[in-house]
Design a protein around this motif. Structure first.
Motif, PDB file in Angstrom:
ATOM      1  N   UNK A  15      20.103   3.119  19.147  1.00 38.83           N
ATOM      2  CA  UNK A  15      21.126   4.167  19.186  1.00 38.83           C
ATOM      3  C   UNK A  15      20.517   5.558  19.267  1.00 38.83           C
ATOM      4  N   UNK A  16      19.503   5.825  18.459  1.00 41.63           N
ATOM      5  CA  UNK A  16      18.913   7.160  18.425  1.00 41.63           C
ATOM      6  C   UNK A  16      17.924   7.396  19.565  1.00 41.63           C
ATOM      7  N   UNK A 170      31.218   3.209  12.172  1.00 41.26           N
ATOM      8  CA  UNK A 170      30.595   3.063  10.856  1.00 41.26           C
ATOM      9  C   UNK A 170      29.827   1.746  10.918  1.00 41.26           C
ATOM     10  N   UNK A 171      28.535   1.830  11.168  1.00 42.84           N
ATOM     11  CA  UNK A 171      27.756   0.665  11.576  1.00 42.84           C
ATOM     12  C   UNK A 171      27.777  -0.496  10.581  1.00 42.84           C
ATOM     13  N   UNK A 227      25.454  10.686  11.631  1.00 40.98           N
ATOM     14  CA  UNK A 227      24.817  10.291  12.882  1.00 40.98           C
ATOM     15  C   UNK A 227      23.925   9.074  12.759  1.00 40.98           C
ATOM     16  N   UNK A 228      23.794   8.498  11.570  1.00 37.73           N
ATOM     17  CA  UNK A 228      22.963   7.312  11.381  1.00 37.73           C
ATOM     18  C   UNK A 228      23.775   6.135  10.844  1.00 37.73           C
ATOM     19  N   UNK A 229      24.438   6.319   9.742  1.00 35.37           N
ATOM     20  CA  UNK A 229      25.330   5.260   9.262  1.00 35.37           C
ATOM     21  C   UNK A 229      26.712   5.374   9.895  1.00 35.37           C
ATOM     22  N   UNK A 230      27.045   6.555  10.349  1.00 35.56           N
ATOM     23  CA  UNK A 230      28.347   6.842  10.979  1.00 35.56           C
ATOM     24  C   UNK A 230      28.085   7.805  12.126  1.00 35.56           C
ATOM     25  N   UNK A 231      28.380   7.391  13.357  1.00 35.23           N
ATOM     26  CA  UNK A 231      27.976   8.181  14.520  1.00 35.23           C
ATOM     27  C   UNK A 231      29.020   8.148  15.628  1.00 35.23           C
TER      28      UNK A 231
END
Length: 246
Positions: A15-16, A170-171, A227-231
């Protein structure tokens, strides 16, 4: 660089590291992209012209010129409900699940929906979070579609849209059950909801534009998410299509 030791870490590894491209690769001719080009074709019956869904699908197209006009609040309500509104309860193997207008793997609903508004009747311009369980809006901040132009790679034709809908994931809602496969499900579910929004826009006589290119960190910052757990995953601009001048 992120290590891939756990489901969330592996998700973030992709993702990043999938930002908007800095350039373009060489285009491949369409003839080289076809699958089984030499195989015989079995023709199918013509699609009925009076099929309601077929007509909506044919009318849907990408709009890059929105009128500077007002949207009724009821139209916005229908767009949000079409994406992820609740339509009842489902009993599956002894468990009760929310029935929503778009499918979700395991009934986990990892997608959240934000909407930045401009010129919507009886609603202050700004950024909201949609709560499907109460079919209502949470105020987030004063960001309008104009504030997203730069994060959306200078796509300034969204500035006159009445609504910019941002689908976020929300991964861990999916990863906790489906491990790394859950990331695929999250992306699929964003697509389900986006298509519902586009078709509802057609039904309401509105135009829509799906946008996947944006600066992740900038959009996440405006939304107030990490942006990491929720992006942020996907954006859609909706409004009245400008009438072409003859």
């Amino acid at each position: 660089m992120y290590k891939a030791n756990e489901p969330l870490e592996l998700t973030l590894l992709y993702h990043l590291n999938s930002p908007p491209p800095g350039g373009h690769t060489k285009q491949v001719p369409a003839t080289e992209m076809r699958y089984m080009p030499e195989a015989p074709i079995r023709e199918l019956p013509a699609v009925p012209s009076d099929n309601y869904l077929t007509n909506l699908l044919r009318k849907r197209h990408s709009v890059r010129d929105f009128q500077n006009t007002q949207m009724p609040l009821i139209d916005l309500a229908q767009l949000l409900d079409a994406a992820c509104g609740i339509n009842g309860l489902r009993q599956v193997e002894g468990y009760a699940y929310e029935g929503r207008n778009a499918p979700s793997a395991g009934g986990l609903f990892p997608i959240e929906l934000f909407v930045s508004t401009r010129a919507v009747s009886d609603l202050s311009d700004g950024l909201y979070h949609y709560e499907p369980r109460h079919h209502g809006l949470h105020w987030v901040n004063e960001s309008t579609p104009q504030d997203f132009v730069t994060p959306l790679l200078q796509q300034d034709y969204i500035a006159n849209a009445n609504a910019l809908l941002i689908l976020t994931g929300v991964f861990m809602r999916s990863l906790c059950k489906y491990s790394t496969r859950g990331y695929r499900f999250i992306l699929l579910e964003a697509g389900h909801q986006a298509e519902n929004i586009c078709l509802m826009a057609v039904e309401l006589g509105l135009g829509s534009l799906c946008i996947g290119g944006f600066h992740d960190m900038s959009v996440n910052h405006i939304l107030g998410i990490d942006g990491q757990r929720h992006a942020a995953l996907y954006c859609l601009a909706v409004g009245s299509e400008a009438t072409a001048i003859p």
